[in-house]
Design a protein around this motif. Structure first.
Motif, short mmCIF file in Angstrom:
data_model
loop_
_atom_site.label_atom_id
_atom_site.label_comp_id
_atom_site.label_asym_id
_atom_site.label_seq_id
_atom_site.Cartn_x
_atom_site.Cartn_y
_atom_site.Cartn_z
N ASN A 1 51.82 60.88 24.71
CA ASN A 1 51.08 61.39 25.85
C ASN A 1 52.10 61.86 26.88
OD1 ASN A 1 48.33 61.39 25.46
ND2 ASN A 1 48.19 59.18 25.76
N ILE A 2 52.09 63.16 27.12
CA ILE A 2 53.09 63.71 28.04
C ILE A 2 52.43 64.02 29.37
CG2 ILE A 2 54.67 65.64 28.44
CD1 ILE A 2 55.55 63.69 26.25
N GLY A 3 53.03 63.60 30.44
CA GLY A 3 52.48 63.84 31.77
C GLY A 3 53.31 63.08 32.78
N PHE A 4 52.73 62.88 33.95
CA PHE A 4 53.52 62.18 34.97
C PHE A 4 52.62 61.31 35.82
CE2 PHE A 4 52.63 66.60 35.96
CZ PHE A 4 51.84 66.49 37.09
N THR A 5 53.20 60.38 36.51
CA THR A 5 52.44 59.52 37.42
C THR A 5 52.72 59.97 38.84
OG1 THR A 5 54.27 58.03 37.04
CG2 THR A 5 52.17 57.39 36.12
N LYS A 6 51.64 60.17 39.59
CA LYS A 6 51.79 60.52 41.01
C LYS A 6 51.62 59.25 41.80
CE LYS A 6 49.52 65.05 41.10
NZ LYS A 6 48.23 65.62 41.49
N GLY A 7 52.65 58.79 42.42
CA GLY A 7 52.50 57.55 43.18
C GLY A 7 52.22 56.40 42.23
N GLN A 8 52.21 55.20 42.78
CA GLN A 8 52.12 54.04 41.89
C GLN A 8 50.70 53.64 41.56
OE1 GLN A 8 54.91 50.94 42.92
NE2 GLN A 8 56.32 52.29 41.85
N ARG A 9 49.77 53.90 42.47
CA ARG A 9 48.43 53.36 42.25
C ARG A 9 47.55 54.29 41.42
NH1 ARG A 9 47.44 51.30 48.24
NH2 ARG A 9 49.20 49.88 48.31
N GLN A 10 47.86 55.61 41.55
CA GLN A 10 46.98 56.54 40.85
C GLN A 10 47.17 56.48 39.34
OE1 GLN A 10 48.34 59.57 43.45
NE2 GLN A 10 46.28 60.34 43.79
N LEU B 1 49.13 65.64 30.58
CA LEU B 1 49.09 67.08 30.40
C LEU B 1 48.64 67.45 28.98
CD1 LEU B 1 52.34 68.00 32.30
CD2 LEU B 1 50.05 68.69 32.94
N PHE B 2 49.21 66.76 27.99
CA PHE B 2 48.78 67.00 26.61
C PHE B 2 49.22 65.84 25.71
CE2 PHE B 2 52.95 68.97 27.04
CZ PHE B 2 53.62 68.48 25.93
N THR B 3 48.65 65.84 24.53
CA THR B 3 48.97 64.83 23.53
C THR B 3 49.63 65.53 22.35
OG1 THR B 3 47.02 63.63 24.22
CG2 THR B 3 48.00 62.96 22.16
N SER B 4 50.64 64.90 21.80
CA SER B 4 51.40 65.60 20.76
C SER B 4 50.74 65.54 19.39
CB SER B 4 52.80 65.00 20.66
OG SER B 4 52.73 63.72 20.06
N LYS C 1 56.04 71.99 29.40
CA LYS C 1 57.22 72.14 28.53
C LYS C 1 58.39 71.33 29.06
CE LYS C 1 57.37 76.69 28.98
NZ LYS C 1 56.16 76.98 29.79
N THR C 2 58.65 71.52 30.35
CA THR C 2 59.78 70.81 30.95
C THR C 2 59.52 69.31 30.99
OG1 THR C 2 60.15 72.76 32.30
CG2 THR C 2 61.30 70.78 32.95
N THR C 3 58.24 68.94 31.22
CA THR C 3 57.92 67.52 31.25
C THR C 3 58.19 66.86 29.90
OG1 THR C 3 56.15 68.15 32.75
CG2 THR C 3 56.14 65.89 31.99
N LEU C 4 57.87 67.58 28.82
CA LEU C 4 58.16 67.04 27.48
C LEU C 4 59.66 66.82 27.31
CD1 LEU C 4 57.44 66.34 24.53
CD2 LEU C 4 57.64 68.77 23.99
N VAL D 1 57.34 77.44 15.74
CA VAL D 1 56.89 77.61 17.12
C VAL D 1 55.85 76.54 17.40
CG1 VAL D 1 55.60 79.08 18.71
CG2 VAL D 1 57.35 80.09 17.24
N VAL D 2 56.08 75.80 18.50
CA VAL D 2 55.11 74.78 18.88
C VAL D 2 54.51 75.21 20.21
CG1 VAL D 2 54.77 72.38 19.51
CG2 VAL D 2 56.34 72.96 17.68
N GLY D 3 53.18 75.35 20.26
CA GLY D 3 52.53 75.79 21.48
C GLY D 3 51.78 74.65 22.15
N ILE D 4 51.64 74.76 23.45
CA ILE D 4 50.85 73.76 24.16
C ILE D 4 49.52 74.40 24.52
CG2 ILE D 4 50.69 72.32 26.22
CD1 ILE D 4 53.78 72.28 26.20
N ASP D 5 48.45 73.86 23.96
CA ASP D 5 47.11 74.37 24.22
C ASP D 5 46.56 73.62 25.43
OD1 ASP D 5 44.49 75.05 24.30
OD2 ASP D 5 44.12 74.74 22.16
N GLN D 6 46.47 74.35 26.56
CA GLN D 6 46.10 73.66 27.80
C GLN D 6 44.64 73.23 27.81
OE1 GLN D 6 47.62 76.34 30.91
NE2 GLN D 6 48.38 74.51 31.91
N LYS D 7 43.76 73.99 27.11
CA LYS D 7 42.34 73.64 27.14
C LYS D 7 42.08 72.36 26.36
CE LYS D 7 40.77 78.37 27.48
NZ LYS D 7 41.62 79.08 26.51
N GLN D 8 42.63 72.32 25.15
CA GLN D 8 42.39 71.14 24.29
C GLN D 8 43.36 70.00 24.63
OE1 GLN D 8 39.87 71.12 22.00
NE2 GLN D 8 39.32 73.18 22.69
N LYS D 9 44.35 70.30 25.48
CA LYS D 9 45.41 69.34 25.81
C LYS D 9 46.08 68.79 24.56
CE LYS D 9 43.88 67.80 30.30
NZ LYS D 9 43.73 66.71 31.21
#
Lengths: 241, 332
Positions: A8-17, A22-25, A46-49, A214-222
């Motif tokens: 699961n690629i993404g980020f945490t905003k602040g500690q409580r949220q 963003l997507f799952t591999s 892409k950069t987050t991955l 080529v590996v693409g990131i599908d934003q709709k299906q995450k």
């Protein structure tokens, strides 16, 4: 060689949220010698991955395996000998020569005082020859052209002799000729040295031409979509963008 | 590469010879001139009756050695700060690290809270103050990304400790106050012969530690992120650099007062002369260059002393400020 298992690629905003995913591999594995282009719209992750693989961001969930070893169990020392990174833009440093820059790639292999072994010197010389940088050896990295500087940075990554090389948009600041040149070098390196190379890019045409995957990131299906040669341009573009 | 290394050694060699000559010349200067041959005699024999030899050992030798050490350590801490913050205008003075040390020295000399009577106590206080100021700057650097803003943070830190020093001064005993004021002008003459070993010990420790972290220093010039991907433990090295800077700055500040500009100016000149980013040569260059600058300052002060009593701090600022202006015009 490198396997993503339900990352699961993404980020945490602040500690409580809750973390923003963003997507799952899904299940993906990459072999030595693969030259992989990671494509997707801006902000798709892409950069987050890359940052997650490079340990600049925590992995939200899932597992990353290198040669079937859990990535988390590898030490910092093992990691810097396994993966090297080339940023999209390096501005050069005054008084730092091309040769010194490439020699920095040997830092993870050299001792505490950075004394080079015979092998370290040989690797640096070999990389310079392979990339045709010998004529620039003593040139100041600040005064190189963008193309030359990008190739010098690739040289640093090659001197690091890692199994995996990650390049964040290596062609973003280059002209057409230099884009082709850089990708051609990377294609050759992947095949010849059996290194796994990841690039992120928006130059779809060039990626289709040089990369074997080529590996693409599908934003709709995450999720991540894996494409192999031969690439069907229309399908990929309609799915990803 | 080999030939290049040789040219760096040639530059260091030249600086060393120049330094040696100026040190010898400086030893002949003082309240009365001593001939060069007596200088050698005084250094290598211990005849207690000869006035010249005694003066040399008791007053001049400590003064000149202090000049060498103060210059070397301050410019080395400047180099460390410039590499750590990737900022050619960084230095222990502008970042407020000197001020942290000064505050602690003020507290120890003028208040009853800190009874650091001994030399080591005073040095300890100064190093602690420098270290705390260094950590504060390091912490701010994580939030303040702009290079010039970081310098403003340093100046604020300096003003803040300056204000605290004023408060301490307001309540101080007049004798202590006078002693502190004299200290704050900066002086090379307050180190006695039997205190030299402390100064030498701390300075050597700082220099050796710096030479041990040359490799991460060299990688840091690519930026924190690239350095960490080449195996540098960024968090750890930052604290180590601040600690070494605190030791180097603290010990000199405790003895000689807050000396401005040396840490900022010398590394910039050395980078200009050596044209390299290899910190092995930059460290050696800064040690020699810094020593050279303060020895020259001392020579100027000694030559001017019959007409004008110039405090060290005034002299370094007179030389330093224009050079800093020139750096700003060139690089920003």
């Amino acid at each position: 060689m490198l396997r993503f298992s339900q990352l699961n690629i993404g980020f945490t905003k602040g500690q409580r949220q809750d973390p923003k995913v963003l997507f799952t591999s899904g299940e993906l594995s990459f072999q030595a010698g693969d030259f992989v282009a990671l494509i997707g719209p801006n902000g798709s992750g892409k950069t987050t991955l890359f940052n997650t693989i490079l340990d600049h961001q925590p992995l939200l969930s899932g597992n990353l395996f290198f040669n079937e070893k859990d990535w988390k169990t590898l030490s910092r020392k093992e990691k810097v000998k396994t993966v090297s990174f080339v940023p999209s833009k390096f501005n050069g440093v005054q008084h730092l020569s091309v040769k010194e820059l490439i020699a920095m790639g040997r830092a993870p292999h050299a001792n505490l005082l950075n004394q080079f072994s015979q092998k370290d010197h040989q690797v640096v010389a070999k990389v310079m020859e392979e990339l045709d940088l010998t004529q620039f050896a003593e040139k100041d990295t600040l005064y190189l052209s963008d193309g030359e500087r990008q190739i010098a940075m690739i040289g640093k990554a090659l001197a690091q002799e890692t199994r995996i090389i990650i390049l964040d948009e290596p062609t973003a600041f280059l002209d057409y000729n230099n884009r082709r040149k850089v990708l051609k070098i990377l294609q050759k390196v992947a095949r010849k040295n059996k290194q796994l190379i990841f690039i992120s890019s928006h130059d779809l045409e060039l990626c289709f031409e040089y990369c074997n995957r080529v590996v693409g990131i599908d934003q709709k299906q995450k999720e991540m979509c894996d494409f192999f040669e031969p690439f069907h341009k229309e399908d990929i573009i309609s799915k990803i963008f | 590469m080999k030939t290049l290394n040789k040219s760096y050694w040639r530059r260091s060699g030249l600086l060393f010879i120049l330094l040696l000559l100026l040190v010898l010349y400086d030893l002949t200067l003082g309240s009365f001139p001593i001939a060069l041959k007596d200088v050698f005699k005084g250094l290598f024999s211990t005849n207690p009756d000869a006035t010249a030899e005694l003066t040399l050992r008791v007053f001049r030798f400590p003064r000149v050695v202090t000049a060498v050490i103060a210059g070397a350590t301050l410019s080395l801490s400047g180099l460390l700060m410039q590499t750590l913050f990737q900022n050619p205008l960084a230095g222990p003075y502008v970042l407020g690290i000197n001020s942290g040390a000064s505050l602690m020295v003020a507290l120890s000399t003028m208040s009853s809270f800190f009874l650091f009577g001994s030399d080591l106590g005073l040095i300890g206080a100064a190093i602690l103050g420098a270290f705390i100021a260094g950590l504060l700057i390091l912490l701010s650097s994580l939030y303040v990304k702009n290079k010039v803003s970081l310098l403003l943070v340093g100046i604020m830190l300096g003003s803040f400790s300056g204000a605290l020093i004023n408060v301490v001064q307001a309540y101080a005993d007049p004798n202590n106050l006078k002693q502190f004021m004299l200290w704050s002008f900066g002086s090379l003459q307050s180190v006695e012969y039997n205190q030299l070993w402390i100064l030498t010990l701390f300075a050597t420790a700082g220099i050796v530690l710096t030479l041990l972290i040359v490799k991460p220093l060299n990688l840091l010039i690519l930026g924190d992120r690239n350095a960490s991907l080449l195996g540098v433990n960024i968090k750890q090295i930052r604290v180590v650099i601040v600690l070494i800077t605190a030791v180097l700055t603290g010990v000199v500040t405790a003895f000689c007062g807050p000396i401005a500009f040396v840490g900022l100016v010398v590394p910039n000149i050395i980078k200009l002369i050596y044209k390299t980013t290899n910190h092995y040569h930059l460290v050696i260059g800064c040690i020699l260059g810094g020593a050279l600058l303060i020895v020259v300052c001392d020579i100027v002060m000694q030559l001017l002393s019959p007409f004008l009593n110039l405090p060290l701090n005034a002299l370094t600022a007179l030389i330093g400020a224009p050079i800093v202006l020139w750096i700003i015009i060139r690089k920003f």
